[in-house]
Design a protein around this motif. Structure first.
Motif, PDB file in Angstrom:
ATOM      1  N   ARG A  10       0.804  -1.215   0.000  1.00  0.00           N
ATOM      2  CA  ARG A  10       0.000   0.000   0.000  1.00  0.00           C
ATOM      3  C   ARG A  10       0.842   1.273   0.000  1.00  0.00           C
ATOM      4  N   SER A  11       2.042   1.213   0.562  1.00  0.00           N
ATOM      5  CA  SER A  11       2.844   2.420   0.766  1.00  0.00           C
ATOM      6  C   SER A  11       4.065   2.414  -0.142  1.00  0.00           C
ATOM      7  N   PHE A  12       4.141   3.424  -1.007  1.00  0.00           N
ATOM      8  CA  PHE A  12       5.340   3.592  -1.827  1.00  0.00           C
ATOM      9  C   PHE A  12       6.507   4.084  -0.968  1.00  0.00           C
ATOM     10  N   LEU A  56       5.655  10.907  -6.081  1.00  0.00           N
ATOM     11  CA  LEU A  56       4.956  11.062  -7.360  1.00  0.00           C
ATOM     12  C   LEU A  56       4.115   9.833  -7.672  1.00  0.00           C
ATOM     13  N   MET A  57       4.636   8.634  -7.389  1.00  0.00           N
ATOM     14  CA  MET A  57       3.852   7.429  -7.648  1.00  0.00           C
ATOM     15  C   MET A  57       2.645   7.349  -6.724  1.00  0.00           C
ATOM     16  N   ALA A  58       2.804   7.771  -5.469  1.00  0.00           N
ATOM     17  CA  ALA A  58       1.664   7.795  -4.554  1.00  0.00           C
ATOM     18  C   ALA A  58       0.611   8.793  -5.015  1.00  0.00           C
ATOM     19  N   ALA A  59       1.048   9.937  -5.544  1.00  0.00           N
ATOM     20  CA  ALA A  59       0.095  10.923  -6.065  1.00  0.00           C
ATOM     21  C   ALA A  59      -0.658  10.375  -7.272  1.00  0.00           C
ATOM     22  N   THR A  60       0.025   9.633  -8.142  1.00  0.00           N
ATOM     23  CA  THR A  60      -0.650   9.023  -9.287  1.00  0.00           C
ATOM     24  C   THR A  60      -1.692   8.007  -8.835  1.00  0.00           C
ATOM     25  N   VAL A  84       1.163  -0.923  -5.092  1.00  0.00           N
ATOM     26  CA  VAL A  84       2.620  -1.069  -5.151  1.00  0.00           C
ATOM     27  C   VAL A  84       2.976  -2.503  -5.540  1.00  0.00           C
ATOM     28  N   LEU A  85       3.843  -2.639  -6.529  1.00  0.00           N
ATOM     29  CA  LEU A  85       4.423  -3.932  -6.896  1.00  0.00           C
ATOM     30  C   LEU A  85       5.924  -3.855  -6.677  1.00  0.00           C
ATOM     31  N   HIS A  86       6.440  -4.786  -5.893  1.00  0.00           N
ATOM     32  CA  HIS A  86       7.871  -4.810  -5.578  1.00  0.00           C
ATOM     33  C   HIS A  86       8.431  -6.169  -5.982  1.00  0.00           C
ATOM     34  N   GLU A 313       0.562   3.187   8.695  1.00  0.00           N
ATOM     35  CA  GLU A 313       0.746   2.126   7.704  1.00  0.00           C
ATOM     36  C   GLU A 313       2.106   1.450   7.867  1.00  0.00           C
ATOM     37  N   ASP A 314       3.150   2.241   8.138  1.00  0.00           N
ATOM     38  CA  ASP A 314       4.471   1.653   8.357  1.00  0.00           C
ATOM     39  C   ASP A 314       4.465   0.747   9.580  1.00  0.00           C
ATOM     40  N   LEU A 315       3.779   1.188  10.640  1.00  0.00           N
ATOM     41  CA  LEU A 315       3.720   0.358  11.847  1.00  0.00           C
ATOM     42  C   LEU A 315       2.940  -0.924  11.587  1.00  0.00           C
TER      43      LEU A 315
END
Length: 400
Positions: A10-12, A56-60, A84-86, A313-315
């Protein structure tokens, strides 16, 4: 070439922070050094600075509904939860690809996934013996706002990696070639069950069937052992193994309950502490001090909603990783118990066959001793009657 999909997220900002900095340590979960980063690059982004690419990717991703409206795409379906794809691409230890070759491989892999027009951040690491790059791709199309479909993405990367190795002139993974040939022939190729990492919840639900000791039905050489003795010894060995498994799993169950309770309590305390800290300026500054990001200082003072939500989200991501690691650790311990039980049972079977063979040999020696004690047997021959001749056989008389 080994492509590996690390998953969707979920988080870039979170995955970019992991890739653009050194690996986390037990005493430093969020390091700010970047010694392992060799180089970084972007695709389809209006910046070459990797620290701005995540924003920028999160804004998109947030602007996906507006992009759909501008492109005339229907706004049906639910909101994309994980944009997000990693994934990563790894070369062999004896390979030394340069930046140009790595970038070419990343572009080809994005084309294989159907993401050649999507935004992406590429980060090369130099902290391992094998060269590898991390790719963070945005599933949202920057032109249409539609989310890319990633069905069979692992199989697509597997086929691409096979073609890449053929282009290099050396096949390094023969098993992948065999599996892809079987898939092209229409055969289903499941992952080996014994290689799957089992979570503790799955162990409790299904049991440890793969690798479990199976009860032997007969000895390896039935003619050389006493079957009654072997059956009795095998039953004792199986009962011993079952008792040991039951005790070990009971002990593991008790320890797992205690560790899970401690983990849930600690995670709940951390969530409540973050909620309390995020309500005050001093609390947000204490959280910001852990982040150590100057560009987020003003947002921490003002209590910017998206910044606080990013902390949550990080936590949550960190808590999920902790739960997954603990579950897999307990699952691996259950597999060790199964392997130990199987090993003990096999050793007991060998001992049972030796004992059964010794019992049969003892019985044979006793039989020979009885025969020697009785002495040699006396056989009295019975005389046979003389064989009749001529008319005595029932035939006619002599002609002469």
């Amino acid at each position: 070439m080994i492509p590996k999909i690390n998953g969707l997220g979920r988080s870039f900002a979170g995955v970019a922070a992991y890739c653009l900095h050194d690996a986390p340590e037990p005493d430093d979960r969020r390091p700010r050094t970047s010694e392992r980063v060799g180089w970084a690059d972007t695709r389809n982004l209006a910046t070459f600075r990797p620290e701005r690419a995540a924003r920028l990717m999160a804004a998109t991703a947030r602007a996906a509904p507006d992009l759909k409206r501008l492109a005339g795409v229907a706004r049906g379906g639910r909101k994309l939860a994980k944009p997000v794809l990693h994934y990563s691409l790894s070369w062999a230890r004896d390979e030394t690809p340069d930046k140009r070759e790595m970038s070419r491989a990343v572009d080809r892999s994005l084309e294989a996934l159907g993401l050649e027009g999507h935004e992406a951040l590429i980060v090369a690491h130099e902290d391992t013996r094998h060269p590898h790059v991390h790719v963070i791709a945005n599933r949202v199309d920057p032109e249409t706002g539609k989310a890319a479909k990633l069905g069979n993405s692992k199989l697509r990367l597997s086929r691409w990696a096979e073609g890449y190795e053929r282009e290099q002139g050396r096949i390094r993974c023969e098993r992948r070639v065999e599996n892809n040939e079987r898939r092209r022939a229409g055969e289903r190729v499941p992952r080996p069950t014994g290689d799957r990492p089992r979570h503790w919840a799955r162990v409790r639900r299904e049991g440890m069937q793969p690798g479990r000791a199976r009860r032997a039905r007969a000895p390896r050489d039935e003619e050389r052992v006493d079957l009654d003795a072997w059956r009795r010894l095998e039953a004792e060995a199986w009962e011993k193994v079952e008792d040991g498994r039951e005790w070990s799993f009971g002990h593991l169950e008790t320890r797992a309950r205690k560790e899970w309770a401690e983990l849930h309590k600690r995670q709940e305390d951390m969530r409540q502490r973050l909620d309390r800290e995020s309500r005050t300026v001093l609390g947000r500054l204490r959280v910001w001090r852990i982040e150590r990001s100057l560009r987020e200082l003003a947002g921490a003072i003002r209590g910017r909603a998206d910044l606080v939500e990013g902390w949550r989200e990080d936590l949550d991501r960190h808590h999920r990783d902790e739960r997954t690691a603990l579950g897999k650790a307990h699952g691996e311990r259950a597999r060790q118990i199964e392997r130990g039980a199987r090993k003990v049972y096999r050793m007991d079977l060998v001992f049972a066959e030796r004992r059964a063979w010794a019992v049969r040999e003892t019985m044979r020696e006793r039989e020979k001793t009885r025969e020697r004690e009785r002495g040699p047997s006396i056989i009295i021959p019975i005389p046979r009657p003389p064989r009749p001749r001529g008319p005595e056989r029932g035939g006619g008389g002599f002609e002469r």
